[in-house]
Design a protein around this motif. Structure first.
Motif, mmCIF file in Angstrom:
data_model
loop_
_atom_site.group_PDB
_atom_site.id
_atom_site.type_symbol
_atom_site.label_atom_id
_atom_site.label_comp_id
_atom_site.label_asym_id
_atom_site.label_seq_id
_atom_site.Cartn_x
_atom_site.Cartn_y
_atom_site.Cartn_z
ATOM 1 N N UNK A 328 0.827 -1.210 0.000
ATOM 2 C CA UNK A 328 0.000 0.000 0.000
ATOM 3 C C UNK A 328 0.863 1.263 0.000
ATOM 4 N N UNK A 329 1.892 1.301 0.841
ATOM 5 C CA UNK A 329 2.752 2.488 0.891
ATOM 6 C C UNK A 329 3.467 2.704 -0.440
ATOM 7 N N UNK A 330 3.778 1.616 -1.151
ATOM 8 C CA UNK A 330 4.350 1.743 -2.498
ATOM 9 C C UNK A 330 3.360 2.448 -3.422
ATOM 10 N N UNK A 331 2.079 2.104 -3.299
ATOM 11 C CA UNK A 331 1.047 2.790 -4.097
ATOM 12 C C UNK A 331 1.006 4.276 -3.757
ATOM 13 N N UNK A 332 1.097 4.598 -2.465
ATOM 14 C CA UNK A 332 1.092 5.999 -2.042
ATOM 15 C C UNK A 332 2.265 6.736 -2.670
ATOM 16 N N UNK A 333 3.449 6.129 -2.630
ATOM 17 C CA UNK A 333 4.653 6.790 -3.151
ATOM 18 C C UNK A 333 4.578 7.016 -4.659
ATOM 19 N N UNK A 334 3.836 6.183 -5.366
ATOM 20 C CA UNK A 334 3.718 6.349 -6.812
ATOM 21 C C UNK A 334 2.904 7.588 -7.186
ATOM 22 N N UNK A 335 2.196 8.146 -6.208
ATOM 23 C CA UNK A 335 1.437 9.386 -6.426
ATOM 24 C C UNK A 335 2.151 10.595 -5.798
ATOM 25 N N UNK A 336 3.465 10.480 -5.578
ATOM 26 C CA UNK A 336 4.181 11.505 -4.810
ATOM 27 C C UNK A 336 4.220 12.870 -5.491
ATOM 28 N N UNK A 337 4.110 12.917 -6.809
ATOM 29 C CA UNK A 337 4.066 14.226 -7.470
ATOM 30 C C UNK A 337 2.847 15.020 -7.028
ATOM 31 N N UNK A 338 1.808 14.311 -6.622
ATOM 32 C CA UNK A 338 0.573 14.968 -6.172
ATOM 33 C C UNK A 338 0.524 15.042 -4.654
ATOM 34 N N UNK A 339 0.780 13.901 -3.980
ATOM 35 C CA UNK A 339 0.610 13.894 -2.517
ATOM 36 C C UNK A 339 1.874 14.301 -1.753
ATOM 37 N N UNK A 340 2.985 14.506 -2.454
ATOM 38 C CA UNK A 340 4.247 14.955 -1.848
ATOM 39 C C UNK A 340 4.847 13.926 -0.883
ATOM 40 N N UNK A 341 4.386 12.678 -0.944
ATOM 41 C CA UNK A 341 4.889 11.647 -0.037
ATOM 42 C C UNK A 341 5.758 10.654 -0.817
ATOM 43 N N UNK A 342 7.005 11.004 -0.965
ATOM 44 C CA UNK A 342 7.981 10.150 -1.643
ATOM 45 C C UNK A 342 8.339 8.980 -0.733
ATOM 46 N N UNK A 343 9.024 7.963 -1.256
ATOM 47 C CA UNK A 343 9.485 6.883 -0.372
ATOM 48 C C UNK A 343 10.297 7.408 0.817
ATOM 49 N N UNK A 344 11.106 8.442 0.581
ATOM 50 C CA UNK A 344 11.898 9.016 1.666
ATOM 51 C C UNK A 344 11.008 9.634 2.737
ATOM 52 N N UNK A 345 10.004 10.411 2.313
ATOM 53 C CA UNK A 345 9.100 11.039 3.288
ATOM 54 C C UNK A 345 8.296 9.998 4.053
#
Length: 396
Positions: A328-345
């Motif tokens: 699930x967190x991988x899915x979140x990170x794939x939207x990081x350009x929008x949600x600003x939540x990169x794997x690092x964050x």
């Protein structure tokens, strides 16, 4: 003393000279408070005499430390005991410091606990009152005794200076009639059959007919997958304290929770983090903690394979839950350009909620390893988890 995760003593060049008078500060990270917010602690008794301290450098150090956390909601605890005429900063410096901490620092500060306040604090408050907004003033809570912090923080993981502990004991002993009788701690109640928070994965599995993913996790992840993937700052914000307590109670009583009725995707995000944080043993287990810390000693090119090796040592139930969460967190990170939540964050948010030592708190030196380890699990999810596929695995 600035705290945000365990203890490590560092020599910081905050003094006028660079000899043995260099100021030593202890940094720690008790994790989050009871409401999912990062915790920062400042202890006055660690301050050296004013003539030894470069207050400009101190201010820069405070800003540098807070800059790591102010993008998320955070809580500040100030231990006032130990501030004396010899180490007390000037009123002018305090005024300049308050002005230096602009809206960026004040906006996401959700609570400021002033522990062991004195008349000096109250006088200071009246002096600065014209400069302090009403909204900021509502965030301040005076705490007369350490025991009062238990309602808000993970008190047992706080690293409190011995001077502060002794001062608190003297204050309680000076109460009218002498020291209060020791409170009788009632025996712990056995958990409810439907309990979700504060019980082991095994307990939840046994009480839910072998369900591999705890209901609170599957429901929060399902909701966030459908409603929250494009929410900016997801997992960085807190929610109303009482609301989180009420939802925990519903889960523990086995009653339905409908996240749609709250209209705030940060609510299930906080619930998910809280569930992980309240496990009696971290999802990554105590036994793997030291192995995770060794990650930073390994060459960058070998870290993915090392993470994979560590994860594959997990018991199967833990592995299945971790794989579900990281998918699930991988899915979140794939939207990081929008949600600003990169794997690092995301690694910074979840690292301390997935692993902690059996004794004490997570040390500041351990944070990079925990964060990098979690970042790798998210960014390289397929490489880390692809070779082990238990028959009972579930994915979001």
């Amino acid at each position: 003393m600035i705290c945000d995760c365990g203890t490590i003593t560092l020599s910081l060049s905050l003094c006028h000279s660079r000899d043995d008078n260099s100021l030593f500060l202890s940094l720690c990270h008790p994790g989050d408070d009871n409401y999912g917010r990062k915790l920062v602690i400042f202890s006055s008794c660690q301050m050296p005499p004013s003539h030894q301290l470069d207050h400009h450098r101190l201010l820069e150090y405070l800003k540098y430390t807070l800059d790591q956390y102010v993008e998320s909601d955070y809580t500040l605890v100030y231990f006032h005991h130990g501030l004396r005429s010899s180490n007390k900063p000037s009123l002018r410096w305090l005024r300049d410091a308050y002005r230096e901490f602009d809206r960026k620092y004040k906006k996401n500060l959700k609570a400021l606990y002033v522990v062991h306040p004195t008349n000096f604090i109250r006088i200071l408050w009246n002096i600065f009152k014209p400069l302090i907004s009403h909204k900021f003033g509502k965030k301040v809570t005076y705490v007369n005794y350490l025991v009062e912090l238990r309602d808000h923080l993970n008190f047992d993981q706080l690293i409190i200076p011995p001077d502060v502990l002794r001062h608190d004991e003297r204050l309680q002993a000076a109460q009218k009639g002498g020291p209060p009788p020791p409170a009788k701690t009632p025996p712990p109640r056995p958990p409810l059959p439907t309990q979700q928070f504060g019980v082991s994965l095994q307990y939840i599995r046994e009480k839910n007919t072998g369900l591999m993913i705890p209901p609170v996790m599957s429901q929060t992840v399902s909701y966030l997958k459908n409603k929250g993937l494009q929410t900016e700052g997801i997992f960085r914000r807190s929610a109303r304290v009482q609301l989180i307590k009420d939802i925990q109670k519903l889960y523990n009583q086995g009653k339905p929770v409908v996240f749609e009725q709250f209209g705030d995707v940060h609510v299930p995000a906080v619930i998910l983090k809280t569930f992980l944080r309240e496990l009696p043993e971290p999802l990554l287990t105590f036994s793997l903690y030291d192995h995770i810390l060794d990650l930073v000693r390994v060459e960058s090119s070998l870290r993915v394979s090392m993470c994979k090796h560590i994860v594959e040592r997990l018991p199967e139930p833990n592995y299945i839950v971790l794989k579900y969460l990281l998918c699930f967190l991988h899915m979140v990170s794939q939207q990081s350009l929008i949600n600003k939540m990169s794997p690092s964050n995301l690694g910074c948010v979840f690292g301390v909620n997935l692993a902690w030592p059996r004794q004490g708190s997570v040390s500041l030196t351990a944070l990079p390893s925990l964060n990098i380890f979690t970042e790798i699990l998210i960014e390289h999810y397929h490489a880390v988890f692809s070779s082990r596929c238990p028959s009972a695995q579930v994915l979001p």
